[in-house]
Design a protein around this motif. Sequence first.
Motif: not given
Length: 538
Positions: A388-398, A424-426, A441-450
Amino acid sequence: MRTLTPVRRIALPLAALAVLGTGFAAYGAATDSAPSYRTVVARVADVEQVLDLSGTIEPSGRSDLAFGTDGRVAAVRTAVGRTVRQGDVIAVLDRASLRAAVDRATADLASAKARLAADRSAQTAEVAATPDTGAGTGSGTGAGSGGGGGASGGGGASPSPSPSPSPALAQLAQQQGAVLAAQTAASTALATSTAALATQQEACAATETPQPSATESSDAPATPDSPVSDGCAAALAAVQSAQASTAEAQKSLQTALLALGKTLTAAAASATATADTPTSTPAATPTRTPVTETPASETPTRSVTAATLADDQASIDRARADVTQARADLRAAVVRAPADGTVTALSVAPGDQVGAGDTVATVVAPGVTTVTLEVTKDQAAQLEAGTSVAVTPAGASDPLDGTITRVAHLATTADDSTDPTYAVQVTLDERDLALPDGLPASVAVVVGEADDAVTVPASALSNGTVQVLRDGKAERVPVTTGVVGSTDVEVVDGLDAGTRVVLADLDAEVPSSDSPQGGFGGGGFRISGPAGGMMPAR
């Protein structure tokens, strides 16, 4: 419109500040003449590592699907014209050999780690056996300056806390950690340099001067050399930079090897001198001792040098890379539908031999919005289809929720690029977004959790080590890190929760007196004197 309320400055009494200070980093100093440090306690917390990427919106909804590795098609689970759901399997390769490759790589990695642990223990035992290590065992002999005062070993009612490692053993552990970190850095730099050289050779191949053919006269006037293209020039610069980094990494490795080698040589010389020291023993009646011969097949003792540790770490690095590649190949042996849609093309059947990157099916999903990204090799190794990822298009806040639906395992480097990139395709969860084609668009991916991990601020780490405060003195110890968060880093080994870690030496000279200091982070406070009162740091 929301109005902003001015922030009031609240003055706290010194006593109240001292009470509240338990939640802040403490600054330890016994006296004005003793060193002052800014410290923080290693704490248990959750850490999340996020990879920030950028891509481009593509609302076409068409996806050309391919395997990420070579192999034989074992099964095709759909047909042309059939409707599929997101995540449905389209086709699968024969994975028996791929699973076996993962098992072999995992076993090789475990073996390499075990060899390193055994060799480190052997070096530690060799140094600990020298008379001047101070690693006292409480035998009452008083040998060694740090042996705990020569306890009589009378077995008191309350057990005393285990002594801290002697300075010699602490120095050995630090030198071992430095060799391992330097070897990994050197291996990484060499791999980067090799890749840059290959890219440069490919980029500059088109600008090489062609050899004269047999029909051309050797007396013909020489033509001026073809101008070097921008891509070739950039590739040459990248090679020079990579080679400089490799040379620096090799130099650091050599320095670490020399330091550890000096410690081991001194320990061996001390052990030899002790063995050669004559000892007086009472005369005894000679007895006849049967002669025993050492079996010819007995393996001689393996010498564990500084270079041995470097070789062990290099083996671990190679084995870890093999595990990563084997797991990636196994994941790439399954093609899944990136979204709900219809299969419009299918070009494989069971038993067919396919290559990585060959298109095997096409799925069209009307109303689906995808984001295409180009990532580096290291970034691609951290990504996996289904994440799962979070995508923020340019100009968007959420941000918009999405899922990684494809990670290419073959480079798709552009002609003017000096570093290989991977596609890579999202796929976004929400449909019919009506976003413009080509929108960044900016894409944030969680690649590690502890979870519930021992953590320290990232600023406390330096070349795989941290400084801990013991008895008012800063001592550098090697640590093994895990998940790297935005501010904190997980410590897997080498540090316990509750240990006080040094962030800065407050007595060190600052760059200028005009540096801003605010709150508890800039200059802050330090604990001074037996009473532990809070005083402004110098």
